[in-house]
Structures are given as structure tokens and as C-alpha cells.
Design a protein around this motif. Structure first.
Motif, PDB file in Angstrom:
ATOM      1  N   ARG A 157     -15.466 -15.312  55.816  1.00 37.42           N
ATOM      2  CA  ARG A 157     -15.223 -14.962  54.407  1.00 37.42           C
ATOM      3  C   ARG A 157     -16.476 -15.213  53.587  1.00 37.42           C
ATOM      4  O   ARG A 157     -17.428 -15.859  54.044  1.00 37.42           O
ATOM      5  CB  ARG A 157     -14.068 -15.795  53.838  1.00 37.42           C
ATOM      6  CG  ARG A 157     -12.787 -15.743  54.633  1.00 37.42           C
ATOM      7  CD  ARG A 157     -12.109 -14.405  54.546  1.00 37.42           C
ATOM      8  NE  ARG A 157     -10.834 -14.416  55.239  1.00 37.42           N
ATOM      9  CZ  ARG A 157      -9.943 -13.478  55.145  1.00 37.42           C
ATOM     10  NH1 ARG A 157     -10.159 -12.414  54.421  1.00 37.42           N
ATOM     11  NH2 ARG A 157      -8.812 -13.564  55.816  1.00 37.42           N
ATOM     12  N   ASP A 158     -16.447 -14.712  52.344  1.00 34.78           N
ATOM     13  CA  ASP A 158     -17.590 -14.927  51.458  1.00 34.78           C
ATOM     14  C   ASP A 158     -17.138 -15.552  50.134  1.00 34.78           C
ATOM     15  O   ASP A 158     -15.951 -15.786  49.917  1.00 34.78           O
ATOM     16  CB  ASP A 158     -18.342 -13.618  51.210  1.00 34.78           C
ATOM     17  CG  ASP A 158     -17.460 -12.539  50.595  1.00 34.78           C
ATOM     18  OD1 ASP A 158     -16.365 -12.865  50.083  1.00 34.78           O
ATOM     19  OD2 ASP A 158     -17.858 -11.357  50.629  1.00 34.78           O
ATOM     20  N   GLU A 159     -18.108 -15.809  49.253  1.00 35.24           N
ATOM     21  CA  GLU A 159     -17.815 -16.489  47.983  1.00 35.24           C
ATOM     22  C   GLU A 159     -16.939 -15.639  47.068  1.00 35.24           C
ATOM     23  O   GLU A 159     -16.132 -16.170  46.306  1.00 35.24           O
ATOM     24  CB  GLU A 159     -19.119 -16.856  47.268  1.00 35.24           C
ATOM     25  CG  GLU A 159     -19.866 -17.987  47.949  1.00 35.24           C
ATOM     26  CD  GLU A 159     -21.114 -18.397  47.200  1.00 35.24           C
ATOM     27  OE1 GLU A 159     -20.984 -18.871  46.046  1.00 35.24           O
ATOM     28  OE2 GLU A 159     -22.218 -18.234  47.760  1.00 35.24           O
ATOM     29  N   ARG A 160     -17.088 -14.305  47.141  1.00 29.47           N
ATOM     30  CA  ARG A 160     -16.240 -13.426  46.323  1.00 29.47           C
ATOM     31  C   ARG A 160     -14.774 -13.578  46.682  1.00 29.47           C
ATOM     32  O   ARG A 160     -13.902 -13.692  45.839  1.00 29.47           O
ATOM     33  CB  ARG A 160     -16.676 -11.961  46.512  1.00 29.47           C
ATOM     34  CG  ARG A 160     -17.133 -11.316  45.235  1.00 29.47           C
ATOM     35  CD  ARG A 160     -17.620  -9.920  45.409  1.00 29.47           C
ATOM     36  NE  ARG A 160     -17.865  -9.539  46.802  1.00 29.47           N
ATOM     37  CZ  ARG A 160     -17.858  -8.313  47.241  1.00 29.47           C
ATOM     38  NH1 ARG A 160     -17.600  -7.320  46.417  1.00 29.47           N
ATOM     39  NH2 ARG A 160     -18.103  -8.015  48.485  1.00 29.47           N
ATOM     40  N   TRP A 161     -14.515 -13.590  47.999  1.00 31.07           N
ATOM     41  CA  TRP A 161     -13.139 -13.779  48.480  1.00 31.07           C
ATOM     42  C   TRP A 161     -12.589 -15.127  48.021  1.00 31.07           C
ATOM     43  O   TRP A 161     -11.455 -15.230  47.568  1.00 31.07           O
ATOM     44  CB  TRP A 161     -13.116 -13.688  50.012  1.00 31.07           C
ATOM     45  CG  TRP A 161     -11.788 -14.046  50.605  1.00 31.07           C
ATOM     46  CD1 TRP A 161     -10.726 -13.225  50.790  1.00 31.07           C
ATOM     47  CD2 TRP A 161     -11.387 -15.337  51.081  1.00 31.07           C
ATOM     48  NE1 TRP A 161      -9.671 -13.927  51.352  1.00 31.07           N
ATOM     49  CE2 TRP A 161     -10.053 -15.227  51.537  1.00 31.07           C
ATOM     50  CE3 TRP A 161     -12.016 -16.583  51.156  1.00 31.07           C
ATOM     51  CZ2 TRP A 161      -9.359 -16.315  52.067  1.00 31.07           C
ATOM     52  CZ3 TRP A 161     -11.332 -17.656  51.684  1.00 31.07           C
ATOM     53  CH2 TRP A 161     -10.002 -17.507  52.132  1.00 31.07           C
ATOM     54  N   SER A 163     -13.506 -16.978  45.402  1.00 30.99           N
ATOM     55  CA  SER A 163     -13.253 -16.971  43.956  1.00 30.99           C
ATOM     56  C   SER A 163     -11.938 -16.255  43.641  1.00 30.99           C
ATOM     57  O   SER A 163     -11.151 -16.710  42.815  1.00 30.99           O
ATOM     58  CB  SER A 163     -14.395 -16.272  43.218  1.00 30.99           C
ATOM     59  OG  SER A 163     -15.581 -17.001  43.379  1.00 30.99           O
ATOM     60  N   LYS A 164     -11.699 -15.153  44.344  1.00 28.88           N
ATOM     61  CA  LYS A 164     -10.477 -14.378  44.129  1.00 28.88           C
ATOM     62  C   LYS A 164      -9.232 -15.183  44.524  1.00 28.88           C
ATOM     63  O   LYS A 164      -8.224 -15.202  43.808  1.00 28.88           O
ATOM     64  CB  LYS A 164     -10.576 -13.091  44.967  1.00 28.88           C
ATOM     65  CG  LYS A 164      -9.474 -12.093  44.742  1.00 28.88           C
ATOM     66  CD  LYS A 164      -9.775 -10.840  45.539  1.00 28.88           C
ATOM     67  CE  LYS A 164      -8.500 -10.145  45.925  1.00 28.88           C
ATOM     68  NZ  LYS A 164      -8.683  -9.033  46.831  1.00 28.88           N
ATOM     69  N   GLU A 165      -9.312 -15.895  45.683  1.00 26.60           N
ATOM     70  CA  GLU A 165      -8.175 -16.678  46.162  1.00 26.60           C
ATOM     71  C   GLU A 165      -7.908 -17.887  45.262  1.00 26.60           C
ATOM     72  O   GLU A 165      -6.761 -18.209  44.963  1.00 26.60           O
ATOM     73  CB  GLU A 165      -8.420 -17.154  47.604  1.00 26.60           C
ATOM     74  CG  GLU A 165      -8.386 -16.042  48.628  1.00 26.60           C
ATOM     75  CD  GLU A 165      -7.042 -15.330  48.703  1.00 26.60           C
ATOM     76  OE1 GLU A 165      -6.004 -16.001  48.760  1.00 26.60           O
ATOM     77  OE2 GLU A 165      -7.038 -14.077  48.696  1.00 26.60           O
ATOM     78  N   GLU A 172     -11.477 -21.718  38.779  1.00 25.26           N
ATOM     79  CA  GLU A 172     -12.605 -21.282  39.598  1.00 25.26           C
ATOM     80  C   GLU A 172     -12.930 -22.337  40.654  1.00 25.26           C
ATOM     81  O   GLU A 172     -12.560 -23.507  40.482  1.00 25.26           O
ATOM     82  CB  GLU A 172     -13.840 -21.059  38.716  1.00 25.26           C
ATOM     83  CG  GLU A 172     -13.664 -19.947  37.705  1.00 25.26           C
ATOM     84  CD  GLU A 172     -14.882 -19.824  36.799  1.00 25.26           C
ATOM     85  OE1 GLU A 172     -15.989 -20.212  37.229  1.00 25.26           O
ATOM     86  OE2 GLU A 172     -14.719 -19.352  35.668  1.00 25.26           O
TER      87      GLU A 172
END
Length: 197
Positions: A157-161, A163-165, A172
Motif C-alpha cells: 500500500r501507499d500513503e494515499r491509501w 490517508s483515505k483509510e 489524518e
């Protein structure tokens, strides 16, 4: 910890304290015996790995204190255990009733392994032909507001995922005290508490 390891640890602590308490004794007088003890410990450990006989002599062997539901008084006396001590150790293993125990084994580490009677053992999913979902090992994704990038990479996974979760919980990643994620797609989040003046 095996008995010989405990003895060596105590001796090392004692040897280390001598040069510290007496300024007239050089540090080397404490360091050389400590190194010798560490080498001795390595030699004994290697002997334990290579020889079953050495293992029995140095570490001893487990002793059965309760065999097929009956207390073995001979082994109890040999190990210098009283009935009260045995009951105390069983309670530490969450066994309150002596009658529930099929086997109690005193390990060489001093711990007691308890095998309860079949009708007293805790049930497991296999008893009901149930296969639980795989949950895997939980990964810490955020600890005290800091993102664990290596763990994110390990789960693909990445940081975007992330943040979304975390946003689903209403904050945040930087505001999270802890965020964990396991193989069963279960996420745990807890927000950092704000200082109250």
C-alpha cells in the motif's frame, strides 16, 4: 533462562561491579574475567546444541508432576515442590482445579506446562469443523503520528491509501496515536489525545 545462564549472568554482574566500586582496581581486572565467562557460556551453549548427554547434564530434563490425572509424589519431592506450590503454579496457568489436569510438566526453565483433561480443554474452531478467516500478522502503519513506510510497503500500500483509510475514522495519519492493519483487512485506529491545560 537455563540455570547455568542465570549463574553466568549473576557472575558477570558481580565482576562488573568490582572495578566500579574500587577505583584502585583497573578496568581490565573486570573486563578479562567477563570475556572469559562469555566465552565459557558460548562453549557450553554449543555443547548443548551438539550433544544430548551434555544437555541432560547441564540443563537437566523435564519432570512430570501430574501424570494421567494423579500427582506424582516421588517427582514432587525430588523437585522440592509442595502441593501448595503446585496449586499456585497451576493457577498461574489459569487452572483452578487439580482435577482438571491430565499432565503437569516442570520444564527445565522452571515453568510448568499444563495439559488439561479433554473435557476441560478450551474449545477451538477445529472442534466444530470451522475454518476461521486468515488474519495474518498485524502491521503498525502509524505510531505516534509517524507513518511506518516500510510496513506500508510490506503490505503493498501507499500513503494515499493510508490517508483515505484513516479518514474513515475522522482524522489524518499525523493525528493518530496508532494505526494497525492485518491480513484480514482489519484496521485499528486510535487518535492522539490533545493536551488539556
Amino acid at each position: 533462562m537455563q540455570p547455568f545462564e542465570l549463574v553466568i549472568a549473576i557472575m558477570i554482574a558481580d565482576l562488573a561491579s568490582i572495578p566500579m566500586t574500587d577505583t584502585g582496581i583497573p578496568i581490565s581486572s573486570g573486563v578479562i574475567p567477563i570475556i572469559a565467562l562469555l566465552l565459557l557460556q558460548l562453549i557450553i551453549s554449543n555443547m548443548n546444541l551438539k550433544s544430548i548427554l551434555c544437555r541432560k547434564i547441564i540443563c537437566g530434563k523435564p519432570s512430570i508432576l501430574i501424570y494421567r490425572g494423579k500427582i506424582d509424589l516421588k517427582n514432587l519431592r525430588k523437585e522440592k515442590f509442595t502441593i501448595n506450590e503446585l496449586q499456585e503454579r497451576l493457577r498461574e496457568r489459569n487452572v483452578v482445579n487439580l482435577g482438571d489436569v491430565e499432565y503437569a510438566i516442570l520444564e527445565t526453565s522452571g515453568q510448568i506446562t499444563v495439559i488439561q483433561k479433554p473435557n476441560k480443554r478450551a474449545t477451538i474452531p477445529e472442534d466444530f469443523d470451522i475454518m476461521p478467516e486468515y488474519s495474518g500478522i498485524p502491521y503498525d502503519l502509524v505510531v505516534d503520528g509517524e507513518i511506518m513506510l516500510d510496513n506500508l510497503k510490506a503490505i503493498g500500500r501507499d500513503e494515499r491509501w493510508l490517508s483515505k483509510e484513516v479518514a474513515k475514522f475522522g482524522y489524518e495519519p499525523k493525528d493518530a496515536l496508532i494505526v494497525t492493519y492485518d491480513g484480514g483487512n482489519n484496521m485499528f485506529c486510535q487518535k492522539k489525545e490533545t493536551n488539556r491545560d
